[in-house]
Design a protein around this motif. Structure first.
Motif, mmCIF file in Angstrom:
data_model
loop_
_atom_site.group_PDB
_atom_site.id
_atom_site.type_symbol
_atom_site.label_atom_id
_atom_site.label_comp_id
_atom_site.label_asym_id
_atom_site.label_seq_id
_atom_site.Cartn_x
_atom_site.Cartn_y
_atom_site.Cartn_z
ATOM 1 N N SER A 106 0.780 -1.227 0.000
ATOM 2 C CA SER A 106 0.000 0.000 0.000
ATOM 3 C C SER A 106 0.818 1.287 0.000
ATOM 4 C CB SER A 106 -0.958 0.015 1.195
ATOM 5 O OG SER A 106 -0.230 -0.035 2.404
ATOM 6 N N SER A 107 2.137 1.187 0.047
ATOM 7 C CA SER A 107 2.915 2.434 0.040
ATOM 8 C C SER A 107 4.299 2.240 -0.581
ATOM 9 C CB SER A 107 3.050 3.003 1.451
ATOM 10 O OG SER A 107 3.747 2.117 2.281
ATOM 11 N N CYS A 108 4.813 3.345 -1.075
ATOM 12 C CA CYS A 108 6.167 3.347 -1.621
ATOM 13 C C CYS A 108 6.800 4.702 -1.346
ATOM 14 C CB CYS A 108 6.161 3.041 -3.126
ATOM 15 S SG CYS A 108 5.527 4.361 -4.175
ATOM 16 N N PHE A 109 8.076 4.784 -1.612
ATOM 17 C CA PHE A 109 8.804 6.041 -1.507
ATOM 18 C C PHE A 109 9.429 6.335 -2.859
ATOM 19 C CE2 PHE A 109 8.408 4.607 2.787
ATOM 20 C CZ PHE A 109 8.219 5.767 3.510
ATOM 21 N N VAL A 110 9.405 7.602 -3.247
ATOM 22 C CA VAL A 110 10.020 8.022 -4.501
ATOM 23 C C VAL A 110 11.020 9.130 -4.201
ATOM 24 C CG1 VAL A 110 8.079 7.385 -5.981
ATOM 25 C CG2 VAL A 110 8.166 9.674 -4.994
ATOM 26 N N ALA A 111 12.038 9.194 -5.019
ATOM 27 C CA ALA A 111 13.032 10.255 -4.883
ATOM 28 C C ALA A 111 13.166 10.953 -6.227
ATOM 29 C CB ALA A 111 14.383 9.676 -4.455
ATOM 30 N N GLY A 112 13.446 12.223 -6.158
ATOM 31 C CA GLY A 112 13.621 12.975 -7.393
ATOM 32 C C GLY A 112 13.989 14.408 -7.117
ATOM 33 N N ALA A 113 14.054 15.168 -8.177
ATOM 34 C CA ALA A 113 14.403 16.581 -8.084
ATOM 35 C C ALA A 113 13.466 17.378 -8.977
ATOM 36 C CB ALA A 113 15.848 16.804 -8.523
ATOM 37 N N ILE A 114 13.317 18.637 -8.656
ATOM 38 C CA ILE A 114 12.517 19.528 -9.483
ATOM 39 C C ILE A 114 13.263 19.745 -10.797
ATOM 40 C CG2 ILE A 114 11.483 21.827 -9.634
ATOM 41 C CD1 ILE A 114 10.319 19.942 -7.440
ATOM 42 N N LYS A 115 12.542 19.702 -11.897
ATOM 43 C CA LYS A 115 13.162 19.874 -13.208
ATOM 44 C C LYS A 115 13.921 21.191 -13.261
ATOM 45 C CE LYS A 115 9.670 17.251 -15.562
ATOM 46 N NZ LYS A 115 8.635 17.221 -16.559
ATOM 47 N N ASP A 116 15.108 21.136 -13.817
ATOM 48 C CA ASP A 116 15.993 22.300 -13.998
ATOM 49 C C ASP A 116 16.467 22.927 -12.683
ATOM 50 O OD1 ASP A 116 15.745 22.059 -16.801
ATOM 51 O OD2 ASP A 116 13.866 23.182 -16.734
ATOM 52 N N GLU A 117 16.218 22.266 -11.558
ATOM 53 C CA GLU A 117 16.702 22.755 -10.263
ATOM 54 C C GLU A 117 17.256 21.566 -9.482
ATOM 55 O OE1 GLU A 117 14.199 25.487 -8.111
ATOM 56 O OE2 GLU A 117 13.004 25.806 -9.921
ATOM 57 N N LYS A 118 18.392 21.054 -9.923
ATOM 58 C CA LYS A 118 18.918 19.797 -9.394
ATOM 59 C C LYS A 118 19.238 19.825 -7.901
ATOM 60 C CE LYS A 118 23.632 20.741 -10.910
ATOM 61 N NZ LYS A 118 24.703 20.288 -11.746
ATOM 62 N N TYR A 119 19.287 20.998 -7.290
ATOM 63 C CA TYR A 119 19.571 21.063 -5.863
ATOM 64 C C TYR A 119 18.303 21.026 -5.017
ATOM 65 C CZ TYR A 119 24.200 22.108 -7.511
ATOM 66 O OH TYR A 119 25.408 22.028 -8.153
ATOM 67 N N LYS A 120 17.132 20.996 -5.661
ATOM 68 C CA LYS A 120 15.864 20.886 -4.944
ATOM 69 C C LYS A 120 15.392 19.443 -5.058
ATOM 70 C CE LYS A 120 14.437 25.644 -5.207
ATOM 71 N NZ LYS A 120 13.364 26.582 -5.523
ATOM 72 N N CYS A 121 15.968 18.602 -4.196
ATOM 73 C CA CYS A 121 15.692 17.163 -4.213
ATOM 74 C C CYS A 121 14.823 16.790 -3.023
ATOM 75 C CB CYS A 121 16.997 16.374 -4.122
ATOM 76 S SG CYS A 121 18.182 16.794 -5.393
ATOM 77 N N SER A 122 14.132 15.665 -3.171
ATOM 78 C CA SER A 122 13.332 15.201 -2.042
ATOM 79 C C SER A 122 13.032 13.720 -2.172
ATOM 80 C CB SER A 122 12.021 15.983 -1.952
ATOM 81 O OG SER A 122 11.216 15.720 -3.076
ATOM 82 N N VAL A 123 12.674 13.132 -1.022
ATOM 83 C CA VAL A 123 12.153 11.782 -0.968
ATOM 84 C C VAL A 123 10.730 11.924 -0.458
ATOM 85 C CG1 VAL A 123 12.329 9.529 0.133
ATOM 86 C CG2 VAL A 123 14.408 10.758 -0.520
ATOM 87 N N ARG A 124 9.794 11.287 -1.150
ATOM 88 C CA ARG A 124 8.386 11.471 -0.796
ATOM 89 C C ARG A 124 7.692 10.131 -0.623
ATOM 90 N NH1 ARG A 124 6.897 16.499 -4.714
ATOM 91 N NH2 ARG A 124 8.841 17.598 -4.412
ATOM 92 N N HIS A 125 6.746 10.087 0.295
ATOM 93 C CA HIS A 125 5.932 8.909 0.529
ATOM 94 C C HIS A 125 4.717 8.961 -0.396
ATOM 95 C CE1 HIS A 125 2.617 6.769 2.608
ATOM 96 N NE2 HIS A 125 3.549 5.841 2.672
ATOM 97 N N VAL A 126 4.358 7.828 -1.002
ATOM 98 C CA VAL A 126 3.162 7.741 -1.840
ATOM 99 C C VAL A 126 2.267 6.641 -1.263
ATOM 100 C CG1 VAL A 126 2.247 7.244 -4.133
ATOM 101 C CG2 VAL A 126 4.413 8.485 -3.908
ATOM 102 N N ASP A 127 1.051 7.018 -0.895
ATOM 103 C CA ASP A 127 0.055 6.055 -0.433
ATOM 104 C C ASP A 127 -0.614 5.476 -1.676
ATOM 105 O OD1 ASP A 127 -2.165 4.695 0.496
ATOM 106 O OD2 ASP A 127 -2.699 6.224 1.966
ATOM 107 N N LEU A 128 -0.325 4.243 -2.003
ATOM 108 C CA LEU A 128 -0.818 3.636 -3.239
ATOM 109 C C LEU A 128 -2.322 3.373 -3.205
ATOM 110 C CD1 LEU A 128 2.068 1.078 -3.767
ATOM 111 C CD2 LEU A 128 1.745 3.244 -4.968
ATOM 112 N N LYS A 129 -2.879 3.258 -2.024
ATOM 113 C CA LYS A 129 -4.314 2.987 -1.907
ATOM 114 C C LYS A 129 -5.165 4.224 -2.153
ATOM 115 C CE LYS A 129 -3.823 -1.301 -0.667
ATOM 116 N NZ LYS A 129 -4.098 -2.395 -1.543
ATOM 117 N N SER A 130 -4.660 5.387 -1.782
ATOM 118 C CA SER A 130 -5.475 6.605 -1.933
ATOM 119 C C SER A 130 -5.008 7.487 -3.081
ATOM 120 C CB SER A 130 -5.459 7.411 -0.632
ATOM 121 O OG SER A 130 -4.152 7.898 -0.382
ATOM 122 N N ALA A 131 -3.883 7.138 -3.721
ATOM 123 C CA ALA A 131 -3.375 7.968 -4.818
ATOM 124 C C ALA A 131 -4.261 7.866 -6.022
ATOM 125 C CB ALA A 131 -1.949 7.562 -5.172
#
Length: 131
Positions: A106-131
């Protein structure tokens, strides 16, 4: 010829999955048979960056460069593709997702960065049941 392979994940002792960022497809491969035994297309416009297997299932989560997480279910024939989270699920500008890891069914984590702003990175939780 398939190019742009992104990631490998093992489903069980014989099966594994990989994906092509150029073909926008996920492939189910039999190691013993040394062949592709299933595939699912994510459709045009998807740029696959990462994949993982949901523990204890034949489901594969795929993250793309536009901030989308898709759930590919190889337990079904033909495999189903359901985009469970899109860039609208995240606050702020859409991230370019570069990694995905399933926690459970029911859940996963994703990592990424804002396009064209490589220093604005984050790891985010995704609730697969409510997404």
């Amino acid at each position: 010829m398939v190019a742009g392979l992104k990631g490998v994940a093992f489903l069980d002792d014989d099966e594994m999955v990989t994906s092509s960022s150029t073909e926008n497809e996920v492939y189910l491969i039999s190691k013993g048979g040394r062949k592709i035994v299933g595939k699912a297309s994510l459709g045009k416009g998807k740029r696959i960056e990462s994949l993982c297997v949901v523990p204890g299932t034949k489901r594969v989560l795929v993250a793309d460069g536009d901030g989308t997480v898709c759930d590919v279910d190889f337990a079904k024939d033909p495999p189903t593709v359901n985009c469970v989270a899109t860039s609208e699920h995240f606050e702020g500008p859409p991230p370019r997702l570069t990694s995905v890891a399933a926690w459970d069914e029911s859940s996963c984590f994703v990592a990424g960065a804002i396009k064209d702003e490589k220093y604005k990175c984050s790891v985010r939780h995704v609730d697969l049941k409510s997404a």
